[in-house]
Design an enzyme around this catalytic site. Sequence first.
Site, PDB file in Angstrom:
ATOM      1  CB  SER A   1      -0.963  -0.030   1.195  1.00 29.33           C
ATOM      2  OG  SER A   1      -1.887   1.022   1.121  1.00 29.33           O
TER       3      SER A   1
ATOM      4  CG  ASP B   1      -2.711  -0.799  -2.612  1.00 28.71           C
ATOM      5  OD1 ASP B   1      -2.755   0.388  -2.243  1.00 28.71           O
ATOM      6  OD2 ASP B   1      -3.190  -1.730  -1.947  1.00 28.71           O
TER       7      ASP B   1
END
Length: 571
Positions: A150, A304
């Site tokens: 992330s 992401d």
Amino acid sequence: MIYIEPKTLDRVNVWLTPTFDKKTQLTVKEMIANDPQGLEESFYKSLAFGTGGMRGVMGVGDNRINKYTLGKNTQGISNYLKRSFPSEILKVAIAFDCRHNSATLAKVVADVFSANGIEVFLFSDLRPTPELSFAVKYLDCHCGIVLTASHNPPEYNGYKVYWKDGGQLVPPQDNEIIAEINNLEYSAINFRADENLIKYIDTNVDEAFANASLKNGSYNTPKQAKENLKIVFTSLHGTSITMIPKVLEMAGYSNTQIVTEQAKPDGDFPTVVSPNPEEPEALKMAIELAEKSNADIVIGTDPDCDRLGIAVRNNEGKMTILNGNQAMAIKTYFLLQQWKSQNKINGKQFVASTIVSTPMIEKIAQKFDVEYKQGLTGFKWIAKMVKDFPQLDFIGGGEESFGFMVGDFVRDKDAVTATLLACEIAAQQKAKGNTLYDYLTEIYNEVGYYKEHLISVTKKGKKGAEEITNIMTSLRDNTLVTIAGSKVIRVEDYASSEAKNIISSTSEILDIPKSNVLIYYTEDGSKIAARPSGTEPKIKFYISVKTLEKKGAMQKLQQKIEAIITDLKLG
């Protein structure tokens, strides 16, 4: 001389056996000789699954992301899948992001699954995380994996696991799979790929996901209004560049500028300190471009593509960043307005959020006579609600950390559809002569003024983890009586599943899974939560304050937040 515990040394010695390749063994030996501190950090524990799967620094060792720790995960999941679905042809989908080694590690994971006789659908290049969630259901897979960390720093990578419904692992599967993994030795990993079982996927799934995003994120915005909306978009060097510009164009948003310096996927994230849209610095270049071009809205996503930051023009005409709670409130309110205008609200719908997010969402749900559900931090819990309550329509849900989920075609936070939704709202408001900021003010006037503030304290490594534990222990052992002059009236401890009413000296059981979260409520309506992050070496403090007074509301609320920060010594 750094003392290394015998248990840690036992872990180290395992990595010096022939199970591990010669390069790995040599690296471990070099650490023993030259970097005992690094050795301790790499081996003192095994990486664990947290709020968003497993994340960690890349390198050798049990406490690092590497082919062996991820191989062990994958072998354990393979064993679990075979036992859970003994008579079925097993299928998994795998995606990866822009981070260093993501493509390589994704192939390792595919190899292990295929070596265990499991059919693999592997994306041929980087893709947004929400597309993986979609692909699991679209391809009728039993499981999905995405290699991503992330918005963590460049040295990190991670491993997120999705189940048949497209949502991340939740009880009971999570604990059962973790037990399976923990019972494995590294020598049990089968790395011998069966290439015949690995199929590469791209355009077919891309088109299906884009069309589904368009269907779920579009709300009858006139063509002219779309063309008039000036958008600045940045992918912050991440995966969203592969999907969001395409979806916006398909939807009719032709006036989109992309921050070209940040458009190329790059795991070093060279133009930002942190690729996290929660950090104002991350949107700096996009906002500068918006000011030059007189844009209406800025959208920036994390690497992401599951979180998005939004900046809009305030009352003075300057670009200002909406926090996650504000953005969530805007989207939730708009969705409920749409459902109401179409006479689709009949008592069988719900919206959802988390225990550390703004109480404003519950107030909005009450206004529209829609059920409100609340869970722990992480969209896996919202996805679980969708699965647990099939008799109810899920309209949308979000959390304070810049994530939102529209409908249930993706069972995780989804910056693709949420971006389109934000642009739909902005375009419709601009057509009325308003901004998103004006729309937010209208919502405040309807349900009350709320303001939130997040403080994250970073504590890295083994010592940092111990410090975070000590902070939480102290908060539990020394219960606060007042906060910033307001009396504490309720304390919720999700580790013990107990909520104490201080006024009546009674307690109740919290009907939410156990988690290391402590929340204080005060007489003046303030809410203060403390929670160690499940994905980063941080402890987070969430402050929420409210008032029904409209005049000077935000200034008063800011003063209240500052008083709380001072009282709790968080400044």
